[in-house]
Design an enzyme around this catalytic site. Structure first.
Site, PDB file in Angstrom:
ATOM      1  N   ASP A  21       0.832  -0.907   0.136  1.00  0.00           N
ATOM      2  CA  ASP A  21      -0.240  -0.361   0.230  1.00  0.00           C
ATOM      3  C   ASP A  21       0.949   1.257   0.134  1.00  0.00           C
ATOM      4  O   ASP A  21       3.025   1.452   0.051  1.00  0.00           O
ATOM      5  CB  ASP A  21      -1.426   0.121   0.794  1.00  0.00           C
ATOM      6  CG  ASP A  21      -2.413   0.494   1.008  1.00  0.00           C
ATOM      7  OD1 ASP A  21      -2.391   1.612   0.251  1.00  0.00           O
ATOM      8  OD2 ASP A  21      -3.085  -0.323   1.068  1.00  0.00           O
ATOM      9  N   TYR A  26     -13.758   6.394 -13.034  1.00  0.00           N
ATOM     10  CA  TYR A  26     -13.935   5.395 -12.222  1.00  0.00           C
ATOM     11  C   TYR A  26     -14.500   4.038 -13.079  1.00  0.00           C
ATOM     12  O   TYR A  26     -13.787   3.231 -13.469  1.00  0.00           O
ATOM     13  CB  TYR A  26     -14.640   5.131 -10.870  1.00  0.00           C
ATOM     14  CG  TYR A  26     -14.451   4.411  -9.850  1.00  0.00           C
ATOM     15  CD1 TYR A  26     -13.753   3.943  -9.904  1.00  0.00           C
ATOM     16  CD2 TYR A  26     -15.522   3.186 -10.106  1.00  0.00           C
ATOM     17  CE1 TYR A  26     -13.324   2.682  -8.292  1.00  0.00           C
ATOM     18  CE2 TYR A  26     -15.696   2.760  -9.022  1.00  0.00           C
ATOM     19  CZ  TYR A  26     -14.120   2.138  -7.999  1.00  0.00           C
ATOM     20  OH  TYR A  26     -14.895   0.741  -7.239  1.00  0.00           O
ATOM     21  N   LYS A  82     -12.661   0.834 -14.918  1.00  0.00           N
ATOM     22  CA  LYS A  82     -12.977  -0.654 -13.610  1.00  0.00           C
ATOM     23  C   LYS A  82     -13.863  -1.531 -14.945  1.00  0.00           C
ATOM     24  O   LYS A  82     -12.993  -3.047 -15.058  1.00  0.00           O
ATOM     25  CB  LYS A  82     -14.149  -0.616 -12.843  1.00  0.00           C
ATOM     26  CG  LYS A  82     -14.117   0.167 -11.778  1.00  0.00           C
ATOM     27  CD  LYS A  82     -12.900  -1.450 -10.833  1.00  0.00           C
ATOM     28  CE  LYS A  82     -12.617  -0.262  -9.712  1.00  0.00           C
ATOM     29  NZ  LYS A  82     -11.337  -0.967  -8.951  1.00  0.00           N
TER      30      LYS A  82
END
Length: 260
Positions: free
Chosen positions: A33, A154, A158
């Protein structure tokens, strides 16, 4: 038997829930991360993507059993392109050689039910073509109006990632090498990413109109984590190139009886 998993986005949300679940099951997890992780990288940066692979190889001794690629952004900004598509693909492709020695190699990434929403066809095409400079430039144009065109970024990332999984899962380097490659497509999951979107009753009602979830409403991160853990487990031997919607029924409401 204990296995070695790489989980990106491990510091919060679905990634954190997945890493914690796998550790509870007795597995070794290498968390990735921006902060609070075994390996800290910025997946918008190509050099950090390369460093991720090198550091995983070093920490794992050159062998891992599964990749669980969760890291993502939901903001109407170009960085979402860098993380959600190019970072995701680079993680899966870059770490794939480290799966070679596993008796049960697995790979799974996170898409979204937002892949069913309107998207920007030009951006999707640039993503699937692997044109990162072009995709970032297109995202800059879209981001100029965050409430309208910016909101397409977004879902576009995806949708492109889901299509990448479908295009690649049956190829020799994945299925041919005995590696099931799949994705999950969550609905609204209660995480730090969505917290500001569900603070009031009015917000929740509006969000459910956009993302209908007739089965039990919004979900907790552990719900998706359990599915990711199974997809990346030894038990999953034949699921190939599937985008599994774990969305409380959004896919059914939006697409009806269509199966593709």
């Amino acid at each position: 038997m204990a296995r070695t998993y790489v989980v990106t986005g491990s510091a919060s949300g679905i990634g954190r829930a997945t890493a914690e679940l796998l550790r509870e099951q007795g597995h070794h997890v290498i968390g990735v991360d921006l902060h609070d992780a075994d390996i800290t990288v910025d997946l918008t940066a190509p050099t950090d993507r390369e460093r991720l692979v090198a550091e995983v190889a070093e920490r794992s001794g050159g062998a891992i059993d599964a990749i669980v690629a969760v890291a993502g952004l939901a903001l109407p900004i170009p960085a979402t392109v860098g993380v959600n598509y190019f970072g995701m693909v680079a993680t899966l492709e870059g770490l794939r050689p480290l799966l070679a020695g596993s008796p049960a190699p697995r790979a799974v990434g996170v898409a979204s039910m937002a892949s069913l929403h309107p998207n920007d066809a030009e951006l999707v095409d640039l993503l699937l073509a692997g044109d990162e400079p072009g995709a970032l430039a297109r995202a800059e144009v879209l981001a100029a109006d965050p409430e309208t065109t910016g909101a397409l970024i977004y879902g576009s990332t995806k949708a492109a990632f889901a299509r990448w999984v479908r295009r690649n899962a049956a190829r020799p380097e994945w299925a041919g090498a005995g590696i099931p490659l799949n994705a999950v497509a969550p609905g609204v999951i209660i995480t730090p990413m969505t917290a500001a979107m569900v603070e009031t009753a009015e917000q929740r009602t509006a969000l459910l109109e956009l993302v209908p979830m007739p089965l039990n409403g919004f979900a907790e991160a552990i719900t998706v984590a359990r599915l990711l853990a199974w997809l990346a487990s030894e038990e999953n031997t034949h699921l190939c190139g599937q985008v599994v919607f774990i969305d409380g029924g959004s896919d059914v409401v939006i697409r009806g009886d269509a199966t593709w």
